[in-house]
Design a protein around this motif. Structure first.
Motif, PDB file in Angstrom:
ATOM      1  N   ASP A   1     -14.041  -4.924  -1.953  1.00 37.00           N
ATOM      2  CA  ASP A   1     -15.008  -5.015  -0.860  1.00 37.00           C
ATOM      3  C   ASP A   1     -16.401  -5.350  -1.408  1.00 37.00           C
TER       4      ASP A   1
ATOM      5  N   ALA B   1      -8.575  -2.701   5.301  1.00 33.36           N
ATOM      6  CA  ALA B   1      -7.428  -2.312   4.468  1.00 33.36           C
ATOM      7  C   ALA B   1      -7.595  -0.895   3.942  1.00 33.36           C
ATOM      8  N   LEU B   2      -8.829  -0.498   3.681  1.00 30.74           N
ATOM      9  CA  LEU B   2      -9.109   0.857   3.189  1.00 30.74           C
ATOM     10  C   LEU B   2      -8.745   1.908   4.245  1.00 30.74           C
TER      11      LEU B   2
ATOM     12  N   TYR C   1      -1.499  -8.067  -3.092  1.00 29.47           N
ATOM     13  CA  TYR C   1      -2.667  -8.134  -2.206  1.00 29.47           C
ATOM     14  C   TYR C   1      -3.937  -8.451  -2.986  1.00 29.47           C
ATOM     15  N   PHE C   2      -4.114  -7.801  -4.123  1.00 31.80           N
ATOM     16  CA  PHE C   2      -5.361  -7.949  -4.880  1.00 31.80           C
ATOM     17  C   PHE C   2      -5.474  -9.314  -5.547  1.00 31.80           C
TER      18      PHE C   2
ATOM     19  N   PRO D   1     -10.904  -6.205   3.150  1.00 31.10           N
ATOM     20  CA  PRO D   1     -10.731  -4.977   2.354  1.00 31.10           C
ATOM     21  C   PRO D   1     -11.300  -3.735   3.035  1.00 31.10           C
TER      22      PRO D   1
ATOM     23  N   TRP E   1      -5.873  -6.272   8.081  1.00 28.19           N
ATOM     24  CA  TRP E   1      -5.742  -6.091   6.628  1.00 28.19           C
ATOM     25  C   TRP E   1      -6.452  -7.166   5.816  1.00 28.19           C
TER      26      TRP E   1
ATOM     27  N   PHE F   1       0.829  -1.207   0.000  1.00 30.86           N
ATOM     28  CA  PHE F   1       0.000   0.000   0.000  1.00 30.86           C
ATOM     29  C   PHE F   1       0.868   1.264   0.000  1.00 30.86           C
TER      30      PHE F   1
ATOM     31  N   ARG G   1      -9.862   0.661  -5.935  1.00 26.03           N
ATOM     32  CA  ARG G   1      -9.668  -0.790  -6.108  1.00 26.03           C
ATOM     33  C   ARG G   1     -10.090  -1.563  -4.853  1.00 26.03           C
ATOM     34  N   LEU G   2      -9.782  -1.005  -3.677  1.00 25.99           N
ATOM     35  CA  LEU G   2     -10.173  -1.668  -2.423  1.00 25.99           C
ATOM     36  C   LEU G   2     -11.693  -1.667  -2.252  1.00 25.99           C
ATOM     37  N   ARG G   3     -12.339  -0.571  -2.629  1.00 24.58           N
ATOM     38  CA  ARG G   3     -13.808  -0.517  -2.539  1.00 24.58           C
ATOM     39  C   ARG G   3     -14.446  -1.517  -3.506  1.00 24.58           C
TER      40      ARG G   3
END
Length: 317
Positions: A194, A157-158, A301-302, A154, A151, A41, A189-191
């Motif tokens: 999620d 993580a955000l 991570y993704f 998601p 973490w 991140f 990307r995190l949203r």
């Protein structure tokens, strides 16, 4: 001669054990991170404006890792030291006390602001005063521990990514807009991740997962799953035989078809339980670090969280 011997011993100690990634680069904002998700991140948000060094070597599980002398030297010269907190890195308080007296490194606990999950599960490692609960809440006499595996969801993580962005802006305001722009791309990307977890897992008929290591409480809470762990918060905690028998009964009763294990720790207990219950094993990755193969493949991570989602879908149908 004494000075030479002392220096030689110091250099030998610094050379022992797996190495962290890189050394300080002059003229850059040097950011030291304690383990992989924070490193990823920070690198995404920092871009070309920073030089990130991850302390935890590839293929190493973070719970029982401790820093080396070179890590203290690098962090003393850095502008920013990012750690998870919530009790994951019990060595941090003493590590920070060991930094050079003139060090200007700003230490930031990036999980701050996450709605922590408290557990009375013993995690098997020293917190160094970090991550302890307030004690006897609601009649509980045993001390509570914070589950540090923030973490893995998601949603959490955000929050962590935003803390990283703000910490970079605080030490390097000249590049504030760049950090903001890159953070916004990461947050998007995190949203999306999620939303995908929420939508896909909500469709599934089953919601009980059996895992080798109690690392998925945040994921379970945020997406309606129930986690049953063979081991505690620490990946090398030893389960009792009666606990394994209870879990085997639960697996049979609930019709659970897979026991999840993770790649950075031994899968022996997961396979033992799976054999006892007559089911299969599958990977569920807490994304604590990359294996050498994953690093070579360009995983991150993704990609690992996407694989987790696909495996959950397969297991919970």
């Amino acid at each position: 001669m004494l000075l030479t011997l002392t220096l030689l011993v110091f250099l030998l100690l610094a050379a022992c054990g797996p190495k962290s990634s890189g050394s300080i680069v002059e003229g850059k904002v040097n950011v030291i991170t304690t383990f992989y998700p924070i490193y990823e991140f920070a690198s995404e948000i920092g871009g070309e404006d920073i030089h990130a060094i991850n302390l935890l070597p590839v293929g190493v599980e973070p719970h029982d890792w401790t820093p080396r002398s070179q890590d203290i030297i690098n962090t003393s010269k850095a502008q920013l030291f990012l750690y998870n907190g919530a009790g994951l890195e019990g060595w941090v308080p003493n590590f920070l006390k060991s930094l050079d007296a003139g060090s200007e490194a700003k230490a930031v606990e990036v999980s701050k602001g996450v709605d922590y999950i408290m557990t009375d599960e013993e995690d098997g490692h020293d917190h160094g005063g970090e991550g302890e609960g307030e004690g006897e809440a609601e009649g509980h006499t045993e001390s509570l521990h914070t589950d540090p595996h923030t973490w893995v969801s998601p949603k959490s993580a955000l929050i962590m990514a935003e803390n990283i962005k703000e910490s970079l802006q605080s030490v390097d305001p000249a590049h504030k807009d760049g950090y903001e722009e890159r953070y916004n791309k990461l947050a998007e990307r995190l949203r999306a991740l999620d939303s995908k977890f929420a939508a896909e897992l909500a469709k599934l008929p089953n919601h009980e997962i059996v895992v080798s290591h109690q690392a998925f409480a945040y994921l379970a809470r945020d997406y309606g799953l129930t986690q049953h762990a063979i081991m505690g918060l620490s990946a090398d905690a030893e389960p009792r035989s009666q606990d394994l028998l209870k879990l085997a009964e639960l697996v049979k009763k609930e019709g659970i078809r897979y026991i999840f294990f993770e790649e950075l720790v031994s899968d022996k207990l997961a396979k033992t339980l799976a054999g006892e219950a007559g089911v299969s094993t599958m990977v569920l990755n807490p994304v604590e670090g990359l294996t050498e193969a994953q690093e070579k493949n360009g995983d991150n991570y993704f990609t690992l969280m996407e694989k987790n989602l696909q495996n959950l879908i397969l297991a919970l149908q």
